[in-house]
Design a protein around this motif. Sequence first.
Motif, PDB file in Angstrom:
ATOM      1  N   SER A 210       0.830  -1.209   0.000  1.00  0.00           N
ATOM      2  CA  SER A 210       0.000   0.000   0.000  1.00  0.00           C
ATOM      3  C   SER A 210       0.863   1.256   0.000  1.00  0.00           C
ATOM      4  N   TYR A 211       1.956   1.219   0.760  1.00  0.00           N
ATOM      5  CA  TYR A 211       2.870   2.362   0.738  1.00  0.00           C
ATOM      6  C   TYR A 211       3.516   2.527  -0.631  1.00  0.00           C
ATOM      7  N   LEU A 212       3.960   1.425  -1.239  1.00  0.00           N
ATOM      8  CA  LEU A 212       4.569   1.509  -2.568  1.00  0.00           C
ATOM      9  C   LEU A 212       3.575   2.063  -3.582  1.00  0.00           C
ATOM     10  N   SER A 213       2.306   1.683  -3.450  1.00  0.00           N
ATOM     11  CA  SER A 213       1.273   2.209  -4.347  1.00  0.00           C
ATOM     12  C   SER A 213       1.060   3.691  -4.105  1.00  0.00           C
ATOM     13  N   TRP A 214       1.041   4.092  -2.833  1.00  0.00           N
ATOM     14  CA  TRP A 214       0.878   5.513  -2.516  1.00  0.00           C
ATOM     15  C   TRP A 214       2.081   6.307  -3.032  1.00  0.00           C
ATOM     16  N   MET A 215       3.283   5.778  -2.845  1.00  0.00           N
ATOM     17  CA  MET A 215       4.489   6.484  -3.268  1.00  0.00           C
ATOM     18  C   MET A 215       4.509   6.680  -4.786  1.00  0.00           C
ATOM     19  N   ALA A 216       3.940   5.731  -5.525  1.00  0.00           N
ATOM     20  CA  ALA A 216       3.919   5.846  -6.977  1.00  0.00           C
ATOM     21  C   ALA A 216       3.009   6.975  -7.452  1.00  0.00           C
ATOM     22  N   GLU A 217       2.030   7.361  -6.627  1.00  0.00           N
ATOM     23  CA  GLU A 217       1.114   8.437  -6.995  1.00  0.00           C
ATOM     24  C   GLU A 217       0.558   9.087  -5.725  1.00  0.00           C
ATOM     25  N   PRO A 218       1.362   9.903  -5.052  1.00  0.00           N
ATOM     26  CA  PRO A 218       0.927  10.473  -3.763  1.00  0.00           C
ATOM     27  C   PRO A 218      -0.312  11.357  -3.873  1.00  0.00           C
ATOM     28  N   ALA A 219      -0.542  11.951  -5.032  1.00  0.00           N
ATOM     29  CA  ALA A 219      -1.677  12.870  -5.192  1.00  0.00           C
ATOM     30  C   ALA A 219      -2.963  12.152  -5.584  1.00  0.00           C
ATOM     31  N   LYS A 220      -2.947  10.825  -5.668  1.00  0.00           N
ATOM     32  CA  LYS A 220      -4.116  10.098  -6.159  1.00  0.00           C
ATOM     33  C   LYS A 220      -5.346  10.354  -5.303  1.00  0.00           C
ATOM     34  N   ASN A 221      -5.216  10.245  -3.987  1.00  0.00           N
ATOM     35  CA  ASN A 221      -6.383  10.431  -3.121  1.00  0.00           C
ATOM     36  C   ASN A 221      -6.949  11.833  -3.239  1.00  0.00           C
TER      37      ASN A 221
END
Length: 253
Positions: A210-221
Amino acid sequence: MKKVFLTVVAALGLMTGAAHAAGGGIAWDKAPDRSNDLAALQNGAKLFVNYCLNCHSAAFMRFNRLKDIGLTDQQIKDNLLFTTDKVGDTMKASIDPKQAKEWFGGNPPDLTLVARSRSAQGKGTGADYLYTYLRNYYVDDTKPTGWNNLAFPNVGMPHVLWELQGKRAPVYETVMDHGHEVQRLKGWEQLTPGTMGAERFDQEMGDLVSYLSWMAEPAKNTRVRVGFGVMLFLLFMTFFAWRLNAAYWKDVK
């Protein structure tokens, strides 16, 4: 030094082996989506720094961006920085790239976008691949590293998280498939215990992915929230324009 060596070998194994994962191996498990769970993302960041950042860089991510997942500058300094790092620095690996290239023939890949770069038709997303890959190591004495992985066979990467998961061996059963006997995974035999049980290990790997996914696109949320608000606004304006149009033309025959 031994830990650094194993981590670098693991990095190079992930880099070379992932190219084959889309074409073989087991079906990918669905990775949990904890992109809105700050505690999970913070734990994933801790796992990334402790187990990945020795050799893998995340050159497009700065430590202070972790404030977006609820950490303060002081918490980042106390828990996630090496002695020479600063909060504003990018996440660079501690290993010397020249030495890594000299020792192993190539530098470990940057992981900033790894969760977005691995996908396969009919199998799942990059997050699904990573979640499956990290959880499906097993002991294989025929391999130079002593490890293999069901996500893609003959992987060159050792299981650097084995102390957490323990040593396991797959248990197969023979079944008939179109008139032929085939071996199908039945379960796992725990050879030696890890510091975590199976459920806890899966939870930790879910946080890391989940962190790796967030790091790939921090602005997604933020993008999703803004997009949802824009769609609500457009829906309201459409209704308002429709009623205004009806009121304007009501006396026109």
